[in-house]
Design a protein around this motif. Structure first.
Motif, PDB file in Angstrom:
ATOM      1  N   UNK A 139     -27.956  -4.074 -37.314  1.00 54.17           N
ATOM      2  CA  UNK A 139     -29.130  -3.838 -36.482  1.00 54.17           C
ATOM      3  C   UNK A 139     -29.947  -5.127 -36.355  1.00 54.17           C
ATOM      4  N   UNK A 140     -29.808  -5.795 -35.218  1.00 54.83           N
ATOM      5  CA  UNK A 140     -30.536  -7.043 -34.975  1.00 54.83           C
ATOM      6  C   UNK A 140     -31.637  -6.804 -33.961  1.00 54.83           C
ATOM      7  N   UNK A 169     -33.450  -9.808 -43.531  1.00 54.85           N
ATOM      8  CA  UNK A 169     -33.492 -11.261 -43.364  1.00 54.85           C
ATOM      9  C   UNK A 169     -34.137 -11.583 -42.020  1.00 54.85           C
ATOM     10  N   UNK A 170     -34.688 -12.777 -41.934  1.00 50.85           N
ATOM     11  CA  UNK A 170     -35.283 -13.272 -40.693  1.00 50.85           C
ATOM     12  C   UNK A 170     -34.488 -14.497 -40.255  1.00 50.85           C
ATOM     13  N   UNK A 171     -34.026 -14.478 -39.009  1.00 49.66           N
ATOM     14  CA  UNK A 171     -33.247 -15.596 -38.467  1.00 49.66           C
ATOM     15  C   UNK A 171     -34.102 -16.309 -37.430  1.00 49.66           C
ATOM     16  N   UNK A 172     -34.448 -17.558 -37.714  1.00 49.13           N
ATOM     17  CA  UNK A 172     -35.316 -18.346 -36.845  1.00 49.13           C
ATOM     18  C   UNK A 172     -34.487 -19.396 -36.116  1.00 49.13           C
ATOM     19  N   UNK A 173     -34.737 -19.533 -34.817  1.00 51.96           N
ATOM     20  CA  UNK A 173     -33.982 -20.482 -34.004  1.00 51.96           C
ATOM     21  C   UNK A 173     -34.909 -21.576 -33.502  1.00 51.96           C
ATOM     22  N   UNK A 174     -34.585 -22.815 -33.828  1.00 52.14           N
ATOM     23  CA  UNK A 174     -35.384 -24.010 -33.495  1.00 52.14           C
ATOM     24  C   UNK A 174     -36.487 -24.220 -34.536  1.00 52.14           C
ATOM     25  N   UNK A 175     -37.110 -25.372 -34.468  1.00 52.68           N
ATOM     26  CA  UNK A 175     -38.129 -25.761 -35.431  1.00 52.68           C
ATOM     27  C   UNK A 175     -39.233 -26.498 -34.683  1.00 52.68           C
ATOM     28  N   UNK A 179     -42.403 -15.170 -43.703  1.00 50.09           N
ATOM     29  CA  UNK A 179     -41.252 -14.576 -44.393  1.00 50.09           C
ATOM     30  C   UNK A 179     -41.151 -15.072 -45.828  1.00 50.09           C
ATOM     31  N   UNK A 180     -41.371 -16.362 -46.046  1.00 51.04           N
ATOM     32  CA  UNK A 180     -41.303 -16.915 -47.402  1.00 51.04           C
ATOM     33  C   UNK A 180     -42.390 -16.299 -48.279  1.00 51.04           C
ATOM     34  N   UNK A 181     -43.602 -16.180 -47.746  1.00 48.78           N
ATOM     35  CA  UNK A 181     -44.693 -15.585 -48.515  1.00 48.78           C
ATOM     36  C   UNK A 181     -44.426 -14.123 -48.857  1.00 48.78           C
ATOM     37  N   UNK A 231     -35.689 -13.185 -47.134  1.00 47.68           N
ATOM     38  CA  UNK A 231     -34.791 -14.333 -46.920  1.00 47.68           C
ATOM     39  C   UNK A 231     -34.852 -14.845 -45.481  1.00 47.68           C
ATOM     40  N   UNK A 232     -34.780 -16.170 -45.350  1.00 47.64           N
ATOM     41  CA  UNK A 232     -34.862 -16.805 -44.030  1.00 47.64           C
ATOM     42  C   UNK A 232     -33.605 -17.631 -43.770  1.00 47.64           C
ATOM     43  N   UNK A 233     -33.057 -17.465 -42.570  1.00 48.46           N
ATOM     44  CA  UNK A 233     -31.995 -18.338 -42.062  1.00 48.46           C
ATOM     45  C   UNK A 233     -32.592 -19.115 -40.897  1.00 48.46           C
ATOM     46  N   UNK A 234     -32.467 -20.423 -40.944  1.00 44.01           N
ATOM     47  CA  UNK A 234     -32.963 -21.267 -39.859  1.00 44.01           C
ATOM     48  C   UNK A 234     -31.787 -21.910 -39.135  1.00 44.01           C
ATOM     49  N   UNK A 235     -31.725 -21.721 -37.821  1.00 46.51           N
ATOM     50  CA  UNK A 235     -30.773 -22.442 -36.974  1.00 46.51           C
ATOM     51  C   UNK A 235     -31.576 -23.462 -36.170  1.00 46.51           C
ATOM     52  N   UNK A 236     -31.672 -24.713 -36.638  1.00 40.14           N
ATOM     53  CA  UNK A 236     -32.527 -25.693 -35.953  1.00 40.14           C
ATOM     54  C   UNK A 236     -32.021 -26.085 -34.569  1.00 40.14           C
ATOM     55  N   UNK A 237     -30.713 -25.962 -34.330  1.00 44.66           N
ATOM     56  CA  UNK A 237     -30.119 -26.241 -33.015  1.00 44.66           C
ATOM     57  C   UNK A 237     -30.570 -27.586 -32.456  1.00 44.66           C
TER      58      UNK A 237
END
Length: 292
Positions: A24-25, A83-89, A101-103, A107-113
């Protein structure tokens, strides 16, 4: 928003495939569409290609994409997700969403792309990026998992993120269903194609400057969109070639892009840096060479 090119499309396909696989996304995003806003319902969950998406208004029209409403909703709902998936920075939504999410110990996944590449780090608001990195970024990047789309991107990231926190997974790229026939012999005119977002990182100015050195008959098609002022600068630079019809500008292309790839001899992507480069895969899929 397709205006942002390959990364947006890869994220959409990733979410679609996750839902097909039974994961479930859900997506939280802003109405950003370049300098404009997407014509969508905000603050409500809507179904987009089988994916639950909630759009939030942003209060800035630049790359910061600041959306207090998105951050407020994330703060109250983040604990409901595994989990939280973040795209770009660098934009405020990405960095502050990561902090939330960290606070909250999610868990965080970062895709900086590509946004954590050396080029991106040192260009366009470099001072602000360094300030964000020193005050908050370094703290966050040590506490999350980072997704690289290529070995090249991982090598760059290891200078910023602990290597054990980085995993490689290539982009999802949607390829044409129909098969393209083997190309015929060369027509005698070298048909070149640039297809990408038009921004300084993509190096279109380098390509235009190099045209004068080509020793055979040639024609260049430019397909893509970007900031109007920057596009106008490039058109002025290419004006002599536009006047004699050696260069044509098509604007953004979507469904027709594979025909464009096929009808040209060489797709050129002269970027200062690319973490993956979806268009390279797309071009090769129809038998057209790709160069950088």
């Amino acid at each position: 928003a397709h205006i942002y090119g390959g990364p947006t499309m890869s994220v959409a396909m990733l979410c679609e495939q996750l839902n097909i696989a039974g994961v479930n996304a859900s997506v939280f995003t802003t109405t950003a569409n370049g300098e404009n806003e997407l014509p969508v319902i905000t603050g409500q969950r809507v179904n987009v290609e089988g994916v639950e998406v909630t759009y939030f208004k942003r209060i800035t029209k630049d790359h910061t994409h600041f959306s207090p409403q998105l951050l407020k909703n994330l703060w109250s709902e983040v604990s409901n997700f595994d989990a939280i998936h973040i795209h770009a920075w660098w934009n405020l939504v990405s960095v502050l969403s990561c902090l939330i999410a960290v606070l909250k110990n999610v868990p965080v996944i970062l895709s900086p792309r590509g946004t954590l590449s050396t080029y991106s780090f040192n260009n366009k608001n470099a001072g602000a990026k360094k300030l964000i990195h020193r005050s908050l970024g370094k703290y966050l990047l040590k506490r999350i998992t980072v997704h690289a789309t290529s070995v090249h991107e991982k090598e760059i990231l290891t200078g910023i993120v602990p290597a054990e926190n980085i995993s490689i997974l290539p982009n999802f790229v949607r390829l044409p269903v129909k098969e393209y026939p083997v190309k015929k012999e060369w027509s005698g005119v070298l048909k070149l194609l640039f297809l990408s977002r038009i921004e300084p990182k993509k190096g279109l100015d380098l390509l235009i400057d190099a045209l004068k050195d080509i020793q055979v008959p040639w024609h260049l098609t430019i397909a893509g969109s970007g900031n109007n002022d920057y596009v106008d600068q490039l058109k002025t630079m290419a004006q002599p070639y536009i006047n004699n019809k050696q260069v044509i500008w098509l604007g953004f292309q979507d469904e027709s892009k594979f025909n464009l790839f096929y009808n040209n001899d060489l797709m050129i992507l002269p970027s200062h840096d690319e973490n993956f480069g979806n268009v390279v895969i797309e071009s090769l899929s129809v038998g057209t060479c790709a160069g950088k």
